[in-house]
Design a protein around this motif. Structure first.
Motif, PDB file in Angstrom:
ATOM      1  N   ARG A  23     -10.354 -16.034  64.784  1.00 59.59           N
ATOM      2  CA  ARG A  23     -11.509 -15.133  64.839  1.00 59.59           C
ATOM      3  C   ARG A  23     -12.745 -15.877  65.327  1.00 59.59           C
ATOM      4  O   ARG A  23     -13.539 -15.343  66.106  1.00 59.59           O
ATOM      5  CB  ARG A  23     -11.772 -14.514  63.467  1.00 59.59           C
ATOM      6  CG  ARG A  23     -10.761 -13.452  63.112  1.00 59.59           C
ATOM      7  CD  ARG A  23     -10.855 -12.926  61.721  1.00 59.59           C
ATOM      8  NE  ARG A  23     -12.196 -12.807  61.187  1.00 59.59           N
ATOM      9  CZ  ARG A  23     -12.461 -12.448  59.953  1.00 59.59           C
ATOM     10  NH1 ARG A  23     -11.492 -12.143  59.131  1.00 59.59           N
ATOM     11  NH2 ARG A  23     -13.689 -12.371  59.527  1.00 59.59           N
ATOM     12  N   ASP A  56     -11.657  -7.107  71.310  1.00 61.47           N
ATOM     13  CA  ASP A  56     -10.531  -6.335  70.786  1.00 61.47           C
ATOM     14  C   ASP A  56      -9.669  -7.182  69.860  1.00 61.47           C
ATOM     15  O   ASP A  56      -9.246  -6.733  68.793  1.00 61.47           O
ATOM     16  CB  ASP A  56      -9.677  -5.783  71.930  1.00 61.47           C
ATOM     17  CG  ASP A  56     -10.436  -4.810  72.797  1.00 61.47           C
ATOM     18  OD1 ASP A  56     -11.383  -4.171  72.287  1.00 61.47           O
ATOM     19  OD2 ASP A  56     -10.102  -4.686  73.989  1.00 61.47           O
ATOM     20  N   PHE A  57      -9.408  -8.416  70.289  1.00 58.78           N
ATOM     21  CA  PHE A  57      -8.607  -9.324  69.473  1.00 58.78           C
ATOM     22  C   PHE A  57      -9.281  -9.583  68.129  1.00 58.78           C
ATOM     23  O   PHE A  57      -8.633  -9.553  67.076  1.00 58.78           O
ATOM     24  CB  PHE A  57      -8.389 -10.645  70.225  1.00 58.78           C
ATOM     25  CG  PHE A  57      -7.598 -11.656  69.462  1.00 58.78           C
ATOM     26  CD1 PHE A  57      -6.258 -11.473  69.235  1.00 58.78           C
ATOM     27  CD2 PHE A  57      -8.212 -12.794  68.968  1.00 58.78           C
ATOM     28  CE1 PHE A  57      -5.519 -12.409  68.515  1.00 58.78           C
ATOM     29  CE2 PHE A  57      -7.496 -13.734  68.261  1.00 58.78           C
ATOM     30  CZ  PHE A  57      -6.142 -13.536  68.033  1.00 58.78           C
ATOM     31  N   CYS A  60      -8.996  -6.421  65.903  1.00 56.57           N
ATOM     32  CA  CYS A  60      -7.612  -6.238  65.421  1.00 56.57           C
ATOM     33  C   CYS A  60      -7.285  -7.253  64.334  1.00 56.57           C
ATOM     34  O   CYS A  60      -6.699  -6.905  63.307  1.00 56.57           O
ATOM     35  CB  CYS A  60      -6.625  -6.372  66.576  1.00 56.57           C
ATOM     36  SG  CYS A  60      -6.644  -4.990  67.705  1.00 56.57           S
ATOM     37  N   GLY A  63      -9.157  -6.353  61.173  1.00 60.15           N
ATOM     38  CA  GLY A  63      -8.492  -5.227  60.506  1.00 60.15           C
ATOM     39  C   GLY A  63      -7.263  -5.678  59.730  1.00 60.15           C
ATOM     40  O   GLY A  63      -7.023  -5.239  58.602  1.00 60.15           O
ATOM     41  N   PHE A  64      -6.494  -6.589  60.311  1.00 60.01           N
ATOM     42  CA  PHE A  64      -5.331  -7.120  59.605  1.00 60.01           C
ATOM     43  C   PHE A  64      -5.744  -7.873  58.359  1.00 60.01           C
ATOM     44  O   PHE A  64      -5.157  -7.702  57.283  1.00 60.01           O
ATOM     45  CB  PHE A  64      -4.514  -8.038  60.519  1.00 60.01           C
ATOM     46  CG  PHE A  64      -3.460  -8.806  59.781  1.00 60.01           C
ATOM     47  CD1 PHE A  64      -2.277  -8.195  59.403  1.00 60.01           C
ATOM     48  CD2 PHE A  64      -3.668 -10.131  59.426  1.00 60.01           C
ATOM     49  CE1 PHE A  64      -1.317  -8.894  58.689  1.00 60.01           C
ATOM     50  CE2 PHE A  64      -2.717 -10.837  58.718  1.00 60.01           C
ATOM     51  CZ  PHE A  64      -1.536 -10.220  58.348  1.00 60.01           C
TER      52      PHE A  64
END
Length: 121
Positions: A23, A56-57, A60, A63-64
């Protein structure tokens, strides 16, 4: 609904440092991408041209991480408590980001957009 103490709410699952690292790399790539817009306005000629995909990565992956952290606790704490915890964590950053964005917009508007464009009458 089961009542939990403050200590119970702070218990977390296993922490994956590699996900934080990924991240962080994604966030830094997006920041570099935006700074490169100043140096090379045509992003296709930039060395980091596809860094916009890191947004986007990042989302995502975030969110995980949130789903993983709250999957079993959500039933115990309830949806309202979950939303309250997320709001308390994110709201200060939203306010700080909004103030910085408004200041940057104001300064940009008053300095750059008020100058005449060379070659234009």
């Amino acid at each position: 609904m089961i009542k939990e103490t403050g200590a119970d709410l702070l218990k977390t699952k296993q922490h994956f440092e590699i996900l934080d690292g990924l991240r962080g790399v994604a966030a830094v790539a997006v920041v570099i991408f935006h700074f490169m817009e100043i140096a090379v306005p045509d992003y296709t000629k930039s060395f980091i041209a596809h860094a916009y995909l890191a947004v986007d990565f990042f989302f995502c992956l975030s969110g995980f991480v949130i789903a993983y952290a709250y999957d079993t606790r959500l039933k115990k704490i309830g949806v309202l408590a979950f939303l309250k915890l997320r709001l308390i964590r994110l709201h200060p950053l939203v306010i700080i980001g909004s103030v910085i964005g408004l200041l940057a917009f104001y300064l940009t508007l008053s300095v750059i957009f008020t100058r005449p464009i060379p070659g234009k009458s």
